[in-house]
Design an enzyme around this catalytic site. Sequence first.
Site, short mmCIF file in Angstrom:
data_model
loop_
_atom_site.label_atom_id
_atom_site.label_comp_id
_atom_site.label_asym_id
_atom_site.label_seq_id
_atom_site.Cartn_x
_atom_site.Cartn_y
_atom_site.Cartn_z
N ASP A 244 2.02 -1.02 11.85
CA ASP A 244 0.70 -1.45 11.38
C ASP A 244 0.42 -2.91 11.70
OD1 ASP A 244 -0.11 0.99 10.35
OD2 ASP A 244 0.86 0.63 8.42
N ARG B 112 -6.14 1.62 18.35
CA ARG B 112 -5.93 0.18 18.18
C ARG B 112 -5.53 -0.53 19.46
NH1 ARG B 112 -3.16 0.35 12.09
NH2 ARG B 112 -5.17 0.35 10.99
N ARG C 215 -9.11 11.63 12.85
CA ARG C 215 -7.68 11.39 13.02
C ARG C 215 -6.89 12.71 12.98
NH1 ARG C 215 -6.18 6.56 9.03
NH2 ARG C 215 -4.14 6.80 10.08
N ARG D 216 2.76 6.00 -3.32
CA ARG D 216 3.87 6.83 -3.79
C ARG D 216 4.10 6.69 -5.29
NH1 ARG D 216 4.10 5.72 1.42
NH2 ARG D 216 5.27 7.02 2.90
N GLN E 186 4.89 9.17 7.37
CA GLN E 186 3.96 10.04 6.66
C GLN E 186 4.38 11.51 6.77
OE1 GLN E 186 -0.03 9.23 7.97
NE2 GLN E 186 -0.04 7.16 7.14
N LYS F 197 0.83 -1.21 0.00
CA LYS F 197 0.00 0.00 0.00
C LYS F 197 0.86 1.26 0.00
CE LYS F 197 -3.03 0.60 3.44
NZ LYS F 197 -3.16 1.89 4.16
N SER F 198 1.91 1.28 0.82
CA SER F 198 2.77 2.46 0.91
C SER F 198 3.43 2.75 -0.44
CB SER F 198 3.85 2.25 1.97
OG SER F 198 3.29 2.13 3.25
#
Length: 451
Positions: free
Chosen positions: A331, A362, A130, A34, A181, A29-30
Amino acid sequence: MTHASGTAQPLSLSTAGLLAGTVTVPGDKSISHRAIMLGALAVGETRITGLLEGEDVLATAAAMRAMGAQIERQDSGNWHVHGVGVGGLLQPMQALDMGNSGTSTRLLMGLIASHPITATFVGDASLSGRPMGRVITPLSLMGAAITATPGANGRQTLPLTITGLCPAVALEYTLPVASAQVKSAVLLAGLNTPGNTVVIEPIATRDHSERMLAGFGAQLTVAESPQGRIITLHGEAELRPQDIVVPGDPSSAAFPMVAALIVPGSDIVIRNVGINPTRAGLIRVLQAMGGNISLLNERTVGGEPVADLHVRHSALTGIEVPPDGAPSMIDEYPILFVAAANAVGTTTMRGLEELRVKESDRIAVMAQGLGACGVACEELSDGLIVQGQGGDPLPGGATVAARLDHRIAMSFAVLGLNAARRVTIDDARPIATSFPTFVPMLRELGATVRN
């Protein structure tokens, strides 16, 4: 995005025996985020193979289209991105809907911060709670004007409007918290900023941005110092289009990996998984707990280290997880909590304050769910202590609230594979944000959907 409204979709998984077979997981995903963003800033056509087609990445693609890039999915499953060049982003005509994607939001804020355009970001209920302050601070120092919505506990949240400054002000910024991030947002802002933009990270975080920026032709250096890693980007870059192969996401591979470790007799192979050292912390921790995980066919693909993971059922033992490893597996902690619940003895995990501000809190949500499934645990301000059940089936028998959090949903689905009584996830729709093939993949390995 679709999971934020409509009818809930409960999910309950079980297995009548072992898990076996060879599977792949979706693209990282990261890296997918990008690849779309930098392809949209290059001049020419970037071709991407293996892109994660989850809701989060599709939100990034939609936003870049809204700002002028041409992004198309081919029948082959490959993606072609025709970029506008650094400095060429166009004014979006409507708000950018980020769905549930904090990565999309924070990184795109960085891109826009040094372009002479204004954009408003909106998202679902989870994303709208968030915090964005950690990105707002450095981007404001670079000259961007940002107006956010006041949230709980003094947080700055979505909806949020940002007006970029061109030329922006070059910045030297030391990260107050370990955050890939925030680092990436500042570096992306630096692409269209004259001079050198410098980010100092006292604790190393995932380095996909640095690798990919260099691959696209940005002038970037990374140096080690007593203060930490010093990343220097020379601005007003000219990016060259690339052919990118996205490896399998290690954060997604974590779920079948732990499933195989805790279900007796299991023996699986997960192919083509990224093993970037800044992302491979979970593998190291599970091996330290006694997990039988072998790396096969190690290779480099598109500048990223990749391997096939051979995972077999193992008797896990509780350990004290080093807090300094948290950035390399932040994560993956929800599914590590599940592995700890299936271990012998106590597993202590600290240094996890970041988990409080993810898609859900979480730490709190996992503690509540584990308790409901009969697992003793102690919630800490910065982590969790889990009392393992010794590898025997967990009591189970609970319906767990996923709280619009894909990793919570998948973690408890995996827990249910080794539970004496059914464990039900109240709503599995958030899983589509990162792992749309999660249920079919587990079925392929031998799991059964019970409801």
